[in-house]
Enzyme design. Structure first.
Site, PDB file in Angstrom:
ATOM      1  N   SER A  84      -8.563  -7.955   7.179  1.00 23.78           N
ATOM      2  CA  SER A  84      -7.151  -8.309   7.195  1.00 23.78           C
ATOM      3  C   SER A  84      -6.783  -9.063   8.462  1.00 23.78           C
ATOM      4  CB  SER A  84      -6.297  -7.058   7.042  1.00 23.78           C
ATOM      5  OG  SER A  84      -6.816  -6.011   7.799  1.00 23.78           O
ATOM      6  N   HIS A  94      -9.120 -12.091   1.026  1.00 18.42           N
ATOM      7  CA  HIS A  94      -8.249 -10.988   1.438  1.00 18.42           C
ATOM      8  C   HIS A  94      -7.354 -10.553   0.284  1.00 18.42           C
ATOM      9  CE1 HIS A  94      -4.908  -9.511   4.377  1.00 18.42           C
ATOM     10  NE2 HIS A  94      -5.658  -8.524   3.951  1.00 18.42           N
ATOM     11  N   GLU A 140      -5.639 -14.110  -0.320  1.00 14.71           N
ATOM     12  CA  GLU A 140      -5.681 -15.120   0.748  1.00 14.71           C
ATOM     13  C   GLU A 140      -7.143 -15.554   0.852  1.00 14.71           C
ATOM     14  OE1 GLU A 140      -2.870 -14.799   4.704  1.00 14.71           O
ATOM     15  OE2 GLU A 140      -4.042 -13.049   4.252  1.00 14.71           O
ATOM     16  N   ASN A 160      -0.653 -11.052   7.515  1.00 13.49           N
ATOM     17  CA  ASN A 160      -0.410 -10.054   8.562  1.00 13.49           C
ATOM     18  C   ASN A 160       0.221 -10.634   9.822  1.00 13.49           C
ATOM     19  OD1 ASN A 160      -1.100  -7.657   7.266  1.00 13.49           O
ATOM     20  ND2 ASN A 160      -3.254  -8.235   7.368  1.00 13.49           N
TER      21      ASN A 160
HETATM   22  N1  CAA Z   1      -3.864   0.474 -10.199  1.00 12.05           N
HETATM   23  C1  CAA Z   1      -3.372  -0.022 -11.347  1.00 12.05           C
HETATM   24  N2  CAA Z   1      -2.035  -0.116 -11.607  1.00 12.05           N
HETATM   25  C2  CAA Z   1      -1.187   0.335 -10.657  1.00 12.05           C
HETATM   26  C3  CAA Z   1      -1.631   0.861  -9.434  1.00 12.05           C
HETATM   27  C4  CAA Z   1      -3.034   0.918  -9.217  1.00 12.05           C
HETATM   28  N3  CAA Z   1      -3.559   1.377  -8.081  1.00 12.05           N
HETATM   29  N4  CAA Z   1      -0.559   1.202  -8.691  1.00 12.05           N
HETATM   30  C5  CAA Z   1       0.528   0.909  -9.416  1.00 12.05           C
HETATM   31  N5  CAA Z   1       0.161   0.375 -10.596  1.00 12.05           N
HETATM   32  C6  CAA Z   1       1.040  -0.152 -11.648  1.00 12.05           C
HETATM   33  C7  CAA Z   1       1.858   0.900 -12.330  1.00 12.05           C
HETATM   34  O1  CAA Z   1       1.176   1.460 -13.425  1.00 12.05           O
HETATM   35  C8  CAA Z   1       3.082   0.117 -12.776  1.00 12.05           C
HETATM   36  O2  CAA Z   1       2.794  -0.607 -13.959  1.00 12.05           O
HETATM   37  P1  CAA Z   1       3.984  -1.144 -14.944  1.00 12.05           P
HETATM   38  O3  CAA Z   1       4.711  -2.214 -14.166  1.00 12.05           O
HETATM   39  O4  CAA Z   1       3.265  -1.684 -16.121  1.00 12.05           O
HETATM   40  O5  CAA Z   1       4.836   0.049 -15.216  1.00 12.05           O
HETATM   41  C9  CAA Z   1       3.277  -0.890 -11.647  1.00 12.05           C
HETATM   42  O6  CAA Z   1       2.003  -1.008 -11.005  1.00 12.05           O
HETATM   43  C10 CAA Z   1       4.318  -0.437 -10.666  1.00 12.05           C
HETATM   44  O7  CAA Z   1       3.961   0.871 -10.222  1.00 12.05           O
HETATM   45  P2  CAA Z   1       4.954   2.137 -10.233  1.00 12.05           P
HETATM   46  O8  CAA Z   1       5.951   2.015 -11.349  1.00 12.05           O
HETATM   47  O9  CAA Z   1       4.119   3.359 -10.144  1.00 12.05           O
HETATM   48  O10 CAA Z   1       5.682   2.087  -8.844  1.00 12.05           O
HETATM   49  P3  CAA Z   1       6.559   0.955  -8.179  1.00 12.05           P
HETATM   50  O11 CAA Z   1       7.342   0.178  -9.155  1.00 12.05           O
HETATM   51  O12 CAA Z   1       7.214   1.684  -7.085  1.00 12.05           O
HETATM   52  O13 CAA Z   1       5.447  -0.036  -7.576  1.00 12.05           O
HETATM   53  C11 CAA Z   1       3.986  -0.794  -5.897  1.00 12.05           C
HETATM   54  C12 CAA Z   1       4.432   0.396  -6.715  1.00 12.05           C
HETATM   55  C13 CAA Z   1       3.319  -1.826  -6.819  1.00 12.05           C
HETATM   56  C14 CAA Z   1       2.971  -0.283  -4.907  1.00 12.05           C
HETATM   57  C15 CAA Z   1       5.263  -1.419  -5.196  1.00 12.05           C
HETATM   58  O14 CAA Z   1       5.950  -0.428  -4.499  1.00 12.05           O
HETATM   59  C16 CAA Z   1       4.923  -2.533  -4.260  1.00 12.05           C
HETATM   60  O15 CAA Z   1       4.701  -3.672  -4.664  1.00 12.05           O
HETATM   61  N6  CAA Z   1       4.890  -2.228  -2.928  1.00 12.05           N
HETATM   62  C17 CAA Z   1       4.552  -3.181  -1.898  1.00 12.05           C
HETATM   63  C18 CAA Z   1       3.057  -3.235  -1.787  1.00 12.05           C
HETATM   64  C19 CAA Z   1       2.600  -4.198  -0.731  1.00 12.05           C
HETATM   65  O16 CAA Z   1       3.365  -4.825  -0.011  1.00 12.05           O
HETATM   66  N7  CAA Z   1       1.269  -4.309  -0.626  1.00 12.05           N
HETATM   67  C20 CAA Z   1       0.669  -5.145   0.369  1.00 12.05           C
HETATM   68  C21 CAA Z   1       0.282  -4.306   1.537  1.00 12.05           C
HETATM   69  S1  CAA Z   1      -0.476  -5.274   2.791  1.00 12.05           S
HETATM   70  C22 CAA Z   1      -2.103  -5.303   2.364  1.00 12.05           C
HETATM   71  O17 CAA Z   1      -2.549  -4.707   1.423  1.00 12.05           O
HETATM   72  C23 CAA Z   1      -3.002  -6.160   3.167  1.00 12.05           C
HETATM   73  C24 CAA Z   1      -3.238  -5.866   4.557  1.00 12.05           C
HETATM   74  O18 CAA Z   1      -4.025  -6.589   5.114  1.00 12.05           O
HETATM   75  C25 CAA Z   1      -2.627  -4.789   5.326  1.00 12.05           C
END
Ligand code: CAA
Length: 282
Positions: A119, A140, A152, A190
């Site tokens: 990352s 990424h 990315e 990031n």
């Molecule tokens: N595997 C498969 N499907 C998943 C899943 C997983 N691990 N996690 C969630 N889902 C699916 C759910 O089944 C749901 O599907 P539907 O839309 O068909 O209902 C959908 O994703 C949304 O999940 P939830 O309804 O359970 O919960 P939510 O609406 O609160 O969404 C979330 C959860 C997708 C995590 C949302 O909160 C989100 O987008 N959060 C931000 C995440 C983010 O910013 N990630 C980047 C982090 S930075 C990084 O990763 C890189 C780095 O270098 C640090």
């Protein structure tokens, strides 16, 4: 050459998500980590997440079962020798990645691309550890990998156009959207995200507002799916701290100074969701 077999190093949150999406798209995956227990936990997570997708009718029950069968867990890294493409998703420490890249360079065929899910660590530096810097690239992914559309794709200084095109096409086959980025500390994601999370931590540390209040501001005012402190807990506070340090070190600007509260929380072992405590309790 048609890629068929993909190696993934590291079965943590990112590694298991990466194995999941490759297997779902029809690739055979060799998933490698140092301990059997870590692999067992990763396979449990992948099983749950694939079932979740089958339940939501995003994939059929047959495809779900077939995807799981395509993943082979291994602890012996030499089993990656027959892979056509390898993604490293190990711990975000340069020393650990150094050992892995040197070893992969020895064991993988010379034409195989070595991608890193890092990352923030320099792709140029990872490439320079190998005899194939033109075949080293950043790929990424974002957590949760099965859901987030972005990849990315990061070019190191020596990364060839052929390596870039192949990696980009692979991301498209995974039904992701690749975005091209040049190598710089924190890349784009990031470089922009972490200062936001870090600043939210300063706001809490200075008593300007509670974590809940800061998160409400971003969820309701800016339509973020998660507020910055919930997101920091989700990413892992240790990961956030490591990334801030890489950016402070690599860019030399004090604006990347990690928030003292973040350092204290990591020292206390409060790493966010994975440890049961961060800005929130889980
Ligand atoms: N595997 C498969 N499907 C998943 C899943 C997983 N691990 N996690 C969630 N889902 C699916 C759910 O089944 C749901 O599907 P539907 O839309 O068909 O209902 C959908 O994703 C949304 O999940 P939830 O309804 O359970 O919960 P939510 O609406 O609160 O969404 C979330 C959860 C997708 C995590 C949302 O909160 C989100 O987008 N959060 C931000 C995440 C983010 O910013 N990630 C980047 C982090 S930075 C990084 O990763 C890189 C780095 O270098 C640090």
């Amino acid at each position: 050459m048609q890629l068929q077999k993909v190696g993934v190093i590291g079965a943590g949150t990112m590694g298991n998500g990466i194995a999941h999406v490759f297997a779902r798209s029809g690739y055979s995956v060799t998933l490698c980590d140092v301990e059997q227990s870590l692999l067992a936990r990763a396979l449990d997570t992948i099983t749950i997440n694939l079932h979740r997708e089958a339940h939501k009718k995003k994939i059929s029950a047959e495809d779900n079962a077939a995807a799981l069968k395509r993943i082979t867990p291994v602890t012996d890294r030499s089993r990656l020798a027959d892979c056509d493409f390898i993604v490293e998703a190990a711990t975000e420490k340069f020393e650990i990645k150094t050992e892995i890249f040197r070893d992969l360079d020895r064991l993988a065929r010379p034409e195989v691309i070595l991608a890193s899910n890092t990352s923030s660590i320099s792709i140029t530096k990872l490439g320079a550890l190998t005899r194939r810097p033109e075949k080293v690239i950043g790929m990424h992914f974002f957590n949760p990998v099965p859901v987030m559309k972005l990849v990315e794709v990061i070019r190191g200084l020596a990364t060839s156009q052929e390596t870039f095109s192949e990696t980009r096409n692979l991301a498209l086959k995974l039904e992701k959207t690749p975005v091209e980025v040049n190598d710089a500390p924190g890349f784009v994601s990031n470089r922009v995200l972490m200062p936001l999370l870090n600043e939210a931590m300063y706001v809490v540390m200075e008593g300007v507002a509670t974590a809940e209040a800061v998160d409400e501001v971003f969820k309701l005012g800016m339509a973020h799916p998660m507020g910055p402190l919930t997101l920091a807990d989700f990413i892992g506070l240790d990961v956030c701290l490591d990334i801030m340090r890489v950016m402070l070190d690599g860019l030399g600007d004090p604006k990347y100074r990690p928030c003292p509260l973040l350092i204290r929380m990591v020292d206390a072992g409060w790493l966010g969701r994975k440890s049961g405590r961060g800005f929130y309790k889980y």
